[in-house]
Write an enzyme that holds these catalytic residues in place. Structure first.
Site, short mmCIF file in Angstrom:
data_model
loop_
_atom_site.label_atom_id
_atom_site.label_comp_id
_atom_site.label_asym_id
_atom_site.label_seq_id
_atom_site.Cartn_x
_atom_site.Cartn_y
_atom_site.Cartn_z
N ASP A 45 0.83 -1.21 0.00
CA ASP A 45 0.00 0.00 0.00
C ASP A 45 0.87 1.27 0.00
O ASP A 45 0.77 2.11 0.89
CB ASP A 45 -0.92 -0.03 1.22
CG ASP A 45 -2.11 0.92 1.09
OD1 ASP A 45 -2.59 1.09 -0.05
OD2 ASP A 45 -2.54 1.48 2.11
N ASN A 73 -0.68 4.68 -1.71
CA ASN A 73 -1.20 4.52 -0.35
C ASN A 73 -2.68 4.87 -0.27
O ASN A 73 -3.11 5.92 -0.75
CB ASN A 73 -0.39 5.38 0.62
CG ASN A 73 -0.85 5.19 2.06
OD1 ASN A 73 -1.50 6.06 2.63
ND2 ASN A 73 -0.54 4.05 2.63
N ARG A 81 -7.01 -4.86 1.80
CA ARG A 81 -7.73 -6.12 2.04
C ARG A 81 -8.79 -6.35 0.97
O ARG A 81 -8.98 -7.48 0.50
CB ARG A 81 -8.37 -6.11 3.42
CG ARG A 81 -7.38 -6.28 4.56
CD ARG A 81 -8.06 -6.08 5.89
NE ARG A 81 -7.13 -6.22 7.02
CZ ARG A 81 -7.40 -5.81 8.25
NH1 ARG A 81 -8.55 -5.22 8.52
NH2 ARG A 81 -6.50 -5.97 9.22
N ASP A 99 2.74 -7.34 10.05
CA ASP A 99 3.56 -7.27 11.28
C ASP A 99 3.57 -8.60 12.02
O ASP A 99 4.44 -8.83 12.86
CB ASP A 99 2.99 -6.23 12.26
CG ASP A 99 2.84 -4.87 11.64
OD1 ASP A 99 3.58 -4.57 10.69
OD2 ASP A 99 1.97 -4.10 12.09
N ARG A 131 2.18 -7.50 22.89
CA ARG A 131 0.80 -7.01 22.80
C ARG A 131 -0.09 -7.92 23.62
O ARG A 131 0.25 -9.07 23.89
CB ARG A 131 0.30 -6.98 21.34
CG ARG A 131 1.00 -5.95 20.47
CD ARG A 131 0.36 -5.85 19.10
NE ARG A 131 -0.98 -5.26 19.18
CZ ARG A 131 -1.80 -5.17 18.12
NH1 ARG A 131 -1.42 -5.66 16.96
NH2 ARG A 131 -2.98 -4.62 18.25
N GLU A 182 -12.79 -0.99 11.23
CA GLU A 182 -13.35 -1.57 10.01
C GLU A 182 -13.39 -3.09 10.07
O GLU A 182 -14.29 -3.74 9.55
CB GLU A 182 -12.56 -1.09 8.79
CG GLU A 182 -11.21 -1.75 8.57
CD GLU A 182 -10.18 -1.47 9.65
OE1 GLU A 182 -9.36 -2.37 9.94
OE2 GLU A 182 -10.19 -0.35 10.21
N ASP A 183 -12.41 -3.69 10.76
CA ASP A 183 -12.38 -5.14 10.87
C ASP A 183 -13.49 -5.64 11.81
O ASP A 183 -14.05 -6.72 11.60
CB ASP A 183 -11.02 -5.64 11.32
CG ASP A 183 -10.47 -4.91 12.53
OD1 ASP A 183 -11.07 -3.90 12.96
OD2 ASP A 183 -9.42 -5.33 13.06
N ARG A 211 4.72 -3.75 17.51
CA ARG A 211 5.88 -3.10 16.89
C ARG A 211 6.60 -2.23 17.91
O ARG A 211 5.99 -1.50 18.68
CB ARG A 211 5.45 -2.24 15.71
CG ARG A 211 4.95 -3.06 14.53
CD ARG A 211 4.48 -2.17 13.39
NE ARG A 211 5.56 -1.34 12.86
CZ ARG A 211 5.78 -1.13 11.55
NH1 ARG A 211 5.01 -1.73 10.66
NH2 ARG A 211 6.75 -0.35 11.15
#
Length: 402
Positions: A45, A73, A81, A99, A131, A182-183, A211
């Site tokens: 992207d 981008n 996706r 990632d 995480r 959005e997911d 990250r």
């Protein structure tokens, strides 16, 4: 020559993903599933850090079919996706963030589970590396469940196996107008439309990587975007579920996970203008979807905060947040011979504040942790009384007939 349809299309949207992309792709290459059963569709992207070049290097040497698409981008994960989904030919699709990485047996196990149970969505166990992913849904493997009978509503990230026929049948795509959440919208819709969902809890399928540069996409965006996300998810649930207990169960998720953090510790640091704006953004959502049945499904402290948001009482909310920040614990007040337990957070039975007692009343799942609480007393008594009355009425009816 006949080309065999792959079992799974792995869709990777990548933006400025180096060096994390190296291990991500290595985890795809290390899958125990035969390479001929996998296709990879990677969308760069608009990266400037070598992400696109590394994807092309991988495509040249990988044992499975790899398609690399490079584009300008798009500003978020939805566009890449959707591009990948439009190119997918597998029976299933799996969205892998650049990632993160897969467990070696992940695709083989998830596809086998979907095939064995005929389910449309498979959740593979997730572990975090720097995480903290959701944990409540991984208690046990479930061959077939749904969004109401389990805790899957608390994991709405896109990193799951989806039957492509389900997505195509309903024209499902990620909402590119949303910059966060959005997911959640996509996954909740899939849960609601799916002919069954499977949970694979006994093997780590996905490693969610934090990250070190702090640039993970879920951390970006201002507070107003969170309200957009909450609104979109609440509206979806309302469209797909009629009013009633099933809708209320699902509404717990956007209220507690998306909306409530905006009225947590960070609210204390917000300017007066931001506080005012947050209450303004929350008002239509509270009016439309907050009700007593949703309220009783959340913990007392959460319920109190949301009640004050619904009542548009920011000054009272500030005192509740200061109470929590000071690490104070509410007094547990037992009444009705231990059958009712109230947690006396600020403004409990304060006539001037006017917060109803019901806001402070702990539901059994929360009250059980307190010594002296007797579960089921009043409700059990009422159920027995109603049952006795029904039996008496039936008996009377039989006597009259005779």
């Amino acid at each position: 020559m006949t080309v065999t349809q792959p079992d799974v299309s792995v869709i990777i949207g990548a933006y400025e993903a180096m060096p994390y992309l190296v291990e991500c792709l290595a985890s795809v290459e290390a899958q125990t599933m035969d390479a001929t059963r996998i296709e990879v569709i990677a969308v760069d992207d608009g990266s400037t850090d070598g992400t696109g070049e590394y994807l092309e290097e991988f495509a040249a040497r990988a044992p499975m079919q790899v398609t690399v698409i490079r584009q300008e981008n798009s500003g978020g994960p939805s566009g890449p996706r959707n591009v990948g989904l439009g190119k997918a030919s597998g029976r299933y699709v799996f969205f892998l963030d650049a990632d993160d990485r897969l467990g070696a047996e992940a695709l083989e196990r998830m596809v086998a589970m979907a095939d064995r149970n005929g389910t449309d969505v498979v959740l593979g166990r997730v572990e975090g590396i720097n995480r903290n992913p959701p944990k409540s849904m991984w208690g046990r493997t479930l061959d077939r469940t749904d969004v109401w009978s389990s805790n899957i509503k608390f994991t709405l990230s896109a990193q799951k196996l989806f039957r492509r026929a389900l997505l195509d049948r309903h024209g499902m795509r990620f909402d590119e107008s949303l910059w966060t959440g959005e997911d959640a919208l996509f996954t909740m819709e899939a849960y609601l439309r799916a002919d069954g969902v499977s949970v694979l809890a006994d093997y780590t399928c996905y490693y969610l990587v934090g990250r070190e540069d702090g640039k993970h996409v879920t951390k970006s965006g201002g507070y107003a975007l969170r309200f957009d996300s909450a609104r979109a998810l609440m509206d979806l649930i309302a469209r797909m579920c009629p009013p009633g207990p099933k809708r209320d169960v699902l509404m717990v998720r956007p209220f507690t996970v998306t909306l409530l953090p905006q009225f947590g510790p960070k609210f204390l640091k917000d300017s007066k203008e931001v506080r005012r704006h947050k209450f303004e953004l929350a008002a239509p959502l509270m009016a439309a979807y907050w009700n007593e049945d949703v309220a009783r499904r959340v913990k007392v402290e959460q319920r109190l905060r949301l009640h004050l948001v619904a009542r548009q009482q920011p000054e009272l909310l500030l005192e509740v947040l200061k109470f929590a920040k000071a690490k104070k614990q509410p007094t547990a007040l037992l009444e009705k011979k231990g059958r009712r337990l109230y947690l006396a957070y600020p403004y409990f039975r304060d006539a001037k504040a006017g917060v109803p007692d019901s806001v402070y009343l702990a539901e059994p799942r929360e009250a059980r942790a307190f010594p002296g609480y007797r579960e089921g007393g009043i409700d059990t008594f009422m159920r027995r009384a109603l049952g006795k009355a029904r039996r008496l009425l039936r008996s009377t009816g039989r006597t009259a007939t005779a």
